[in-house]
Scaffold this active site. Sequence first.
Site, PDB file in Angstrom:
ATOM      1  N   GLY A  14       0.775  -1.239   0.000  1.00  0.00           N
ATOM      2  CA  GLY A  14       0.000   0.000   0.000  1.00  0.00           C
ATOM      3  C   GLY A  14       0.804   1.286   0.000  1.00  0.00           C
ATOM      4  O   GLY A  14       0.328   2.315   0.490  1.00  0.00           O
ATOM      5  N   ARG A  67     -15.402 -15.104 -10.644  1.00  0.00           N
ATOM      6  CA  ARG A  67     -14.979 -13.700 -10.745  1.00  0.00           C
ATOM      7  C   ARG A  67     -16.167 -12.740 -10.692  1.00  0.00           C
ATOM      8  O   ARG A  67     -16.116 -11.685 -10.067  1.00  0.00           O
ATOM      9  CB  ARG A  67     -14.186 -13.487 -12.042  1.00  0.00           C
ATOM     10  N   MET A  92      -4.083  -7.057  -6.986  1.00  0.00           N
ATOM     11  CA  MET A  92      -3.532  -8.166  -7.763  1.00  0.00           C
ATOM     12  C   MET A  92      -4.583  -9.131  -8.302  1.00  0.00           C
ATOM     13  O   MET A  92      -4.275 -10.283  -8.601  1.00  0.00           O
ATOM     14  CB  MET A  92      -2.505  -8.933  -6.892  1.00  0.00           C
ATOM     15  N   LEU A  95      -9.906  -7.847 -12.959  1.00  0.00           N
ATOM     16  CA  LEU A  95     -11.336  -7.533 -12.853  1.00  0.00           C
ATOM     17  C   LEU A  95     -12.029  -7.965 -14.139  1.00  0.00           C
ATOM     18  O   LEU A  95     -11.467  -7.846 -15.232  1.00  0.00           O
ATOM     19  CB  LEU A  95     -11.515  -6.030 -12.618  1.00  0.00           C
ATOM     20  N   ASN A 109      -5.425   2.910 -12.838  1.00  0.00           N
ATOM     21  CA  ASN A 109      -4.426   1.982 -12.315  1.00  0.00           C
ATOM     22  C   ASN A 109      -3.042   2.611 -12.450  1.00  0.00           C
ATOM     23  O   ASN A 109      -2.819   3.430 -13.336  1.00  0.00           O
ATOM     24  CB  ASN A 109      -4.472   0.686 -13.144  1.00  0.00           C
ATOM     25  N   HIS A 111       0.868   1.408 -13.092  1.00  0.00           N
ATOM     26  CA  HIS A 111       1.638   0.243 -13.542  1.00  0.00           C
ATOM     27  C   HIS A 111       3.118   0.635 -13.622  1.00  0.00           C
ATOM     28  O   HIS A 111       3.437   1.707 -14.144  1.00  0.00           O
ATOM     29  CB  HIS A 111       1.138  -0.225 -14.917  1.00  0.00           C
ATOM     30  N   GLU A 145      -8.408  -5.523 -21.271  1.00  0.00           N
ATOM     31  CA  GLU A 145      -7.126  -6.178 -21.492  1.00  0.00           C
ATOM     32  C   GLU A 145      -6.140  -5.694 -20.426  1.00  0.00           C
ATOM     33  O   GLU A 145      -6.068  -4.486 -20.152  1.00  0.00           O
ATOM     34  CB  GLU A 145      -6.624  -5.786 -22.885  1.00  0.00           C
ATOM     35  N   ASP A 147      -3.396  -4.174 -18.126  1.00  0.00           N
ATOM     36  CA  ASP A 147      -2.431  -3.077 -18.247  1.00  0.00           C
ATOM     37  C   ASP A 147      -2.549  -2.330 -19.573  1.00  0.00           C
ATOM     38  O   ASP A 147      -1.544  -1.990 -20.219  1.00  0.00           O
ATOM     39  CB  ASP A 147      -0.994  -3.594 -18.028  1.00  0.00           C
ATOM     40  N   GLU A 174       9.411   5.610  -6.508  1.00  0.00           N
ATOM     41  CA  GLU A 174       9.425   7.023  -6.089  1.00  0.00           C
ATOM     42  C   GLU A 174       8.595   7.901  -7.017  1.00  0.00           C
ATOM     43  O   GLU A 174       7.884   8.795  -6.568  1.00  0.00           O
ATOM     44  CB  GLU A 174      10.867   7.547  -6.125  1.00  0.00           C
TER      45      GLU A 174
END
Length: 216
Positions: A14, A67, A92, A95, A109, A111, A145, A147, A174
């Site tokens: 987190g 799911r 992780m 969805l 999101n 990444h 799809e 990422d 960072e």
Amino acid sequence: MAKLKVAVLISGRGSNLQALIDDCRAAGAPAEIVLVLCNEPGAAGLARATAAGIPIQVIDHRGFADRAAFDGALDRALAAAGAELVCLAGFMRLLGAGFVARWRDRLINVHPSLLPAFRGLDTHARALAAGVRFAGCTVHFVRPEMDSGPIIVQAAVPVRPEDTAETLAARVLEVEHRIYPLALRLIAAGRVRVDGERVVVAGAIGPPGPSINPQG
Ligand code: GRF
């Protein structure tokens, strides 16, 4: 102006959640975190939310038949909290397409790569193996799809000859902590528009650094 109500979904330590918490606490922040949802009962990130006085809910995916049932439980929790935007921060679980469609352009999101390069896991080891000179991270709207989806903000960092996956991950992390709050602020301020599969940001971004470029 009313603040944008945000839910953050986590599975682990987190640190990006913490960056969002810290930024939302700053005076004049345009967003507030109303719920932290987590699928892992022991996740370290839960303590960060609790310490900040943010409601948490653990929804363990192992307790659901499939799911769709898990995604449905997430949906109900998000609706009950009045969430308007969902931030995935080290969440992780994939969805389902139905969930992603329901939250289209309201689901983002972070990444740890310069998408569309290095989707999926082990991004830093793969970047080193590929010999790239720059690595980085991306905040993007989520599409079914993995990422993929319209890019909101990216930041680049140099790859050094002596880097290991761990040292590169730390350098990238960072800048994740800088661009995730920046992307959330841009959205909450109403400055982000999705045009086809690209994002258009209204107005100047200011000078957060030459390698952070949410559209010039
Ligand atoms: C981050 O590197 C993020 O980009 C990726 O998972 C990691 C989560 O780290 N999606 P944390 O839980 O935010 O510390």
